[in-house]
Design a protein around this motif. Structure first.
Motif, PDB file in Angstrom:
ATOM      1  N   GLY A   1      36.797  36.506  46.733  1.00 30.37           N
ATOM      2  CA  GLY A   1      38.049  36.084  46.121  1.00 30.37           C
ATOM      3  C   GLY A   1      39.288  36.316  46.967  1.00 30.37           C
ATOM      4  O   GLY A   1      40.381  36.533  46.438  1.00 30.37           O
ATOM      5  N   LEU A   2      39.129  36.263  48.278  1.00 27.50           N
ATOM      6  CA  LEU A   2      40.279  36.479  49.162  1.00 27.50           C
ATOM      7  C   LEU A   2      41.230  35.287  49.112  1.00 27.50           C
ATOM      8  O   LEU A   2      40.818  34.150  48.873  1.00 27.50           O
ATOM      9  N   GLU A   3      42.510  35.569  49.371  1.00 28.67           N
ATOM     10  CA  GLU A   3      43.517  34.506  49.363  1.00 28.67           C
ATOM     11  C   GLU A   3      43.578  33.823  50.731  1.00 28.67           C
ATOM     12  O   GLU A   3      43.182  34.390  51.748  1.00 28.67           O
ATOM     13  N   GLY A   4      44.075  32.600  50.738  1.00 30.61           N
ATOM     14  CA  GLY A   4      44.250  31.866  51.991  1.00 30.61           C
ATOM     15  C   GLY A   4      43.154  30.863  52.280  1.00 30.61           C
ATOM     16  O   GLY A   4      43.150  30.239  53.340  1.00 30.61           O
ATOM     17  N   GLY A   5      42.237  30.694  51.356  1.00 30.59           N
ATOM     18  CA  GLY A   5      41.138  29.755  51.573  1.00 30.59           C
ATOM     19  C   GLY A   5      41.576  28.311  51.391  1.00 30.59           C
ATOM     20  O   GLY A   5      42.219  27.975  50.395  1.00 30.59           O
TER      21      GLY A   5
END
Length: 210
Positions: A81-85
């Motif tokens: 669920g990391l941001e920036g994808g």
């Protein structure tokens, strides 16, 4: 005909033509490469690569193919669920290029840092420490090919094998460079130049940083 019409005859006569003979001699002479050094480096790289894989899989929570951009993207931006994808419109897969990973690394995402290191070592191992020994000729030397007219900037390019892209600013890259051996009584010199286009662009644009 173009040499004359574009007024570069003097450049051709004074620089390009004599340089072609110099490069031919350099290709014929080659450079000595120590296969035992490369073998040792390959083993070191392999050991670290395996350690990195264990750490990456542990952080991801499961095993996956680190070399697969699609699987890596799913791990980073779906599972973790990391941001920036951002998904590619063409393939529908998340982008996992070096810019994406470096941005995550700067943000303190440990797995991104480990993947960058894994990619670096894997590429150096396959391209140089594993491949170069296979390209050493009977004289104990590697004979690369130099091209004067491949790049837009006018610099030389090296191919078959490519010896120009061995990193010089990283410890791993410099380890590869130790395998190149100078003749007795000689030294190897590493030199580069600041490409003039960047200086012109910086001056014309008034960008001090550039």
């Amino acid at each position: 005909q173009r040499v004359a019409s574009e007024a570069v005859m003097q450049l051709y006569q004074r620089l390009d033509k004599p340089l072609a003979r110099v490069l031919a001699k350099a290709e014929e002479a080659g450079i000595t490469v120590d296969p035992l050094v490369l073998k040792t480096i390959s083993k070191e790289f392999e050991h670290e690569i395996l350690q990195l894989e264990k750490q990456i899989h542990q952080l991801a929570g499961r095993e996956f193919n680190i070399g697969s951009p699609k699987q890596l993207g799913e791990i980073l931006f779906q599972d973790m669920g990391l941001e920036g994808g951002k998904k590619s419109k063409k393939t529908g897969a998340y982008s996992t290029g070096v810019e994406v990973l470096e941005a995550l690394d700067i943000s303190g995402v440990e797995i991104a840092s480990l993947v960058l290191r894994w990619r670096q070592l894997s590429k150096l191992k396959s391209t140089y420490s594993d491949a170069l020994p296979l390209q050493i000729k009977a004289d104990g030397r590697v004979h690369t090919h130099f091209s004067m007219a491949t790049t837009n900037t006018g610099r030389l390019s090296s191919s078959d094998p490519n010896l120009q892209n061995i990193p010089i600013r990283t410890e791993a890259g410099n380890r590869i460079r130790t395998a190149f051996v100078a003749q007795k009584g000689c030294k190897l010199l590493s030199a580069d130049y600041s490409q003039v286009e960047l200086r012109l662009l910086a001056d014309m644009a008034g960008i001090d940083t550039l």
